[in-house]
Motif scaffolding. Structure first.
Motif, PDB file in Angstrom:
ATOM      1  N   LYS A 184       4.739 -43.114   9.465  1.00  0.00           N
ATOM      2  CA  LYS A 184       4.338 -43.101   8.050  1.00  0.00           C
ATOM      3  C   LYS A 184       2.821 -43.055   7.917  1.00  0.00           C
ATOM      4  CE  LYS A 184       8.365 -45.336   5.977  1.00  0.00           C
ATOM      5  NZ  LYS A 184       8.887 -46.503   5.251  1.00  0.00           N
ATOM      6  N   GLU A 185       2.147 -43.801   8.784  1.00  0.00           N
ATOM      7  CA  GLU A 185       0.683 -43.784   8.776  1.00  0.00           C
ATOM      8  C   GLU A 185       0.171 -42.389   9.145  1.00  0.00           C
ATOM      9  OE1 GLU A 185      -3.171 -45.889  10.957  1.00  0.00           O
ATOM     10  OE2 GLU A 185      -1.136 -46.432  11.576  1.00  0.00           O
ATOM     11  N   LEU A 186       0.818 -41.766  10.134  1.00  0.00           N
ATOM     12  CA  LEU A 186       0.447 -40.416  10.548  1.00  0.00           C
ATOM     13  C   LEU A 186       0.565 -39.449   9.376  1.00  0.00           C
ATOM     14  CD1 LEU A 186      -0.243 -38.269  12.677  1.00  0.00           C
ATOM     15  CD2 LEU A 186       2.182 -38.199  13.294  1.00  0.00           C
ATOM     16  N   TYR A 187       1.659 -39.549   8.627  1.00  0.00           N
ATOM     17  CA  TYR A 187       1.869 -38.649   7.488  1.00  0.00           C
ATOM     18  C   TYR A 187       0.796 -38.864   6.417  1.00  0.00           C
ATOM     19  CZ  TYR A 187       3.973 -36.238   3.567  1.00  0.00           C
ATOM     20  OH  TYR A 187       4.181 -35.392   2.502  1.00  0.00           O
ATOM     21  N   LYS A 188       0.450 -40.124   6.161  1.00  0.00           N
ATOM     22  CA  LYS A 188      -0.584 -40.417   5.155  1.00  0.00           C
ATOM     23  C   LYS A 188      -1.924 -39.803   5.556  1.00  0.00           C
ATOM     24  CE  LYS A 188       1.430 -44.736   3.446  1.00  0.00           C
ATOM     25  NZ  LYS A 188       1.291 -46.221   3.383  1.00  0.00           N
ATOM     26  N   LYS A 189      -2.245 -39.876   6.854  1.00  0.00           N
ATOM     27  CA  LYS A 189      -3.499 -39.295   7.337  1.00  0.00           C
ATOM     28  C   LYS A 189      -3.464 -37.769   7.261  1.00  0.00           C
ATOM     29  CE  LYS A 189      -5.165 -43.315   8.166  1.00  0.00           C
ATOM     30  NZ  LYS A 189      -6.163 -43.865   7.201  1.00  0.00           N
ATOM     31  N   LEU A 190      -2.288 -37.188   7.462  1.00  0.00           N
ATOM     32  CA  LEU A 190      -2.141 -35.740   7.314  1.00  0.00           C
ATOM     33  C   LEU A 190      -2.404 -35.323   5.871  1.00  0.00           C
ATOM     34  CD1 LEU A 190       1.076 -35.149   9.467  1.00  0.00           C
ATOM     35  CD2 LEU A 190      -1.209 -34.278   9.992  1.00  0.00           C
ATOM     36  N   ILE A 245      -4.924 -37.311  15.468  1.00  0.00           N
ATOM     37  CA  ILE A 245      -4.940 -37.085  16.918  1.00  0.00           C
ATOM     38  C   ILE A 245      -4.955 -38.416  17.664  1.00  0.00           C
ATOM     39  CG2 ILE A 245      -6.374 -36.219  18.817  1.00  0.00           C
ATOM     40  CD1 ILE A 245      -7.156 -33.890  16.982  1.00  0.00           C
ATOM     41  N   THR A 246      -5.690 -39.398  17.127  1.00  0.00           N
ATOM     42  CA  THR A 246      -5.737 -40.727  17.752  1.00  0.00           C
ATOM     43  C   THR A 246      -4.350 -41.363  17.778  1.00  0.00           C
ATOM     44  OG1 THR A 246      -8.007 -41.061  16.973  1.00  0.00           O
ATOM     45  CG2 THR A 246      -6.777 -43.032  17.630  1.00  0.00           C
ATOM     46  N   ILE A 247      -3.613 -41.238  16.666  1.00  0.00           N
ATOM     47  CA  ILE A 247      -2.252 -41.798  16.579  1.00  0.00           C
ATOM     48  C   ILE A 247      -1.329 -41.118  17.585  1.00  0.00           C
ATOM     49  CG2 ILE A 247      -0.201 -42.008  15.112  1.00  0.00           C
ATOM     50  CD1 ILE A 247      -2.109 -42.306  12.705  1.00  0.00           C
ATOM     51  N   CYS A 288      -0.355 -28.212  15.454  1.00  0.00           N
ATOM     52  CA  CYS A 288       0.604 -28.514  14.385  1.00  0.00           C
ATOM     53  C   CYS A 288      -0.029 -29.435  13.348  1.00  0.00           C
ATOM     54  CB  CYS A 288       1.853 -29.160  14.993  1.00  0.00           C
ATOM     55  SG  CYS A 288       3.105 -29.588  13.794  1.00  0.00           S
ATOM     56  N   LEU A 289      -0.696 -30.494  13.822  1.00  0.00           N
ATOM     57  CA  LEU A 289      -1.349 -31.444  12.918  1.00  0.00           C
ATOM     58  C   LEU A 289      -2.440 -30.757  12.097  1.00  0.00           C
ATOM     59  CD1 LEU A 289      -1.768 -34.507  15.334  1.00  0.00           C
ATOM     60  CD2 LEU A 289       0.057 -34.127  13.676  1.00  0.00           C
ATOM     61  N   ASN A 308      -4.482 -28.563   7.028  1.00  0.00           N
ATOM     62  CA  ASN A 308      -4.996 -27.401   6.320  1.00  0.00           C
ATOM     63  C   ASN A 308      -4.114 -27.051   5.127  1.00  0.00           C
ATOM     64  OD1 ASN A 308      -6.879 -25.121   6.120  1.00  0.00           O
ATOM     65  ND2 ASN A 308      -5.122 -23.855   6.683  1.00  0.00           N
ATOM     66  N   TYR A 309      -2.818 -27.201   5.314  1.00  0.00           N
ATOM     67  CA  TYR A 309      -1.868 -26.917   4.212  1.00  0.00           C
ATOM     68  C   TYR A 309      -2.140 -27.856   3.034  1.00  0.00           C
ATOM     69  CZ  TYR A 309       2.484 -26.665   1.566  1.00  0.00           C
ATOM     70  OH  TYR A 309       3.402 -26.533   0.560  1.00  0.00           O
ATOM     71  N   PHE A 310      -2.271 -29.145   3.332  1.00  0.00           N
ATOM     72  CA  PHE A 310      -2.529 -30.105   2.248  1.00  0.00           C
ATOM     73  C   PHE A 310      -3.887 -29.837   1.603  1.00  0.00           C
ATOM     74  CE2 PHE A 310       0.664 -33.012   4.299  1.00  0.00           C
ATOM     75  CZ  PHE A 310       1.477 -33.113   3.190  1.00  0.00           C
ATOM     76  N   ASN A 311      -4.852 -29.427   2.410  1.00  0.00           N
ATOM     77  CA  ASN A 311      -6.190 -29.136   1.886  1.00  0.00           C
ATOM     78  C   ASN A 311      -6.166 -27.948   0.928  1.00  0.00           C
ATOM     79  OD1 ASN A 311      -9.072 -29.503   1.782  1.00  0.00           O
ATOM     80  ND2 ASN A 311      -9.267 -27.680   3.090  1.00  0.00           N
TER      81      ASN A 311
END
Length: 306
Positions: free
Chosen positions: A218-224, A233-235, A294-295, A300-303
């Motif tokens: 969930k944290e990974l998704y929020k950072k994305l 990348i750290t996660i 992928c990340l 980029n998509y969200f941006n």
């Protein structure tokens, strides 16, 4: 003989279900004064349990299992013969997964509803949008939503009653989230961990199931979403260091995205990005760079769509 926990604590009455008071009261009223109803809910939402409770009271019933695999003539003949049987007691026809059958079959069922005041139809579905309007308009729609707080407290009470040792109460929230409110799966894993490790904690859950920590995903998704590629990348590096594979990370990320309440287009676009990299990893090359790529594409998509 030891009874499995999920059977021992299976709700036997409407009041025992894991719903809020408003939904419990609505179901109780229908239990007393039955009408045509459609039970709407995901798997493990309690549809089958409610039907079993209703069948115990209304014993004059016809329950067609997997009826969508049968021919139209069999459906028509079976239901029609049941309706024609003279009876002073109320009769009910139960049909599961009404949303999985064809439009033609639904029209046949619709023609039977309200044919006889002494016959009521209990239908269940996952997606009400796949049920034709004539059936919906002839029925009371019941959306089944499990109450997280009630389920959480029930799990604590069960463990206390069974003298199961648990490290802290927060792990029950963890179990509810990773098993998506599926009480049967949750109780099965609690019982298995209690037998194997004698103490219920998140570490033992991961040992037994090799489950990724959903909180980390969930944290990974929020950072994305926030386009924070460095933190992402750290996660991922941390998860890889803990022994999880590239596939583990991508597949769990897909599963979590499916649960999120975001627009369908966004959900589909992100899953497509992940699937493309998943195929490359499995068929071409296994590399951290593919996961990083992928990340970066998701960020980029969200941006671009913010």
């Amino acid at each position: 003989m030891n009874i499995p926990l999920f059977l021992k604590y299976k709700p036997k009455e409407i009041k025992d279900m894991y719903y809020d008071d408003i939904l419990i009261n609505k179901l109780n009223n229908l239990y007393i004064n039955l009408d045509n109803i459609i039970l709407i809910g995901d798997n493990s939402s309690g549809k089958t349990c409610i039907i079993e409770i209703l069948k115990k009271k209304y014993k004059n019933n016809l329950h067609l299992y997997n009826f969508h695999y049968r021919g139209y003539d069999i459906i028509t003949t079976t239901i029609n013969n049941f309706i024609k049987i003279k009876s002073e007691s109320l009769k009910i026809v139960i049909l599961d997964n009404i949303d999985n059958i064809s439009h033609k079959s639904q029209l046949i069922i619709s023609s039977f509803i309200n044919m006889n005041d002494n016959v009521k139809f209990i239908l269940s579905c996952n997606n009400i949008n796949n049920v034709i309007e004539s059936i919906q308009s002839s029925s009371i729609l019941i959306k089944l939503l499990l109450n997280k707080e009630i389920l959480y407290n029930k799990l604590i009470n069960i463990c206390d009653d069974e003298k199961i040792i648990y490290e802290n109460e927060k792990l029950f929230t963890y179990l509810i989230e990773i098993y998506n409110y599926d009480i049967r799966k949750i109780l099965n894993i609690i019982e298995l961990i209690n037998t194997s490790f004698k103490i219920l904690n998140i570490t033992n859950i991961k040992k037994l199931l090799n489950k990724l920590d959903i909180c980390i995903i969930k944290e990974l998704y929020k950072k994305l979403e926030k386009n924070n590629i460095i933190h992402c990348i750290t996660i991922v590096n941390k998860l890889l260091k803990e022994g999880y594979s590239h596939n583990d990370i991508l597949l769990v990320l897909i599963d979590e995205i499916k649960k999120y309440k975001i627009k369908d287009k966004i959900k589909i676009d992100i899953i497509n990005i992940i699937n493309k990299q998943y195929i490359i990893i499995n068929e071409v090359v296994i590399s951290k760079l593919q996961v990083y790529c992928c990340l970066a594409q998701i960020c980029n998509y969200f941006n671009e769509n913010s």
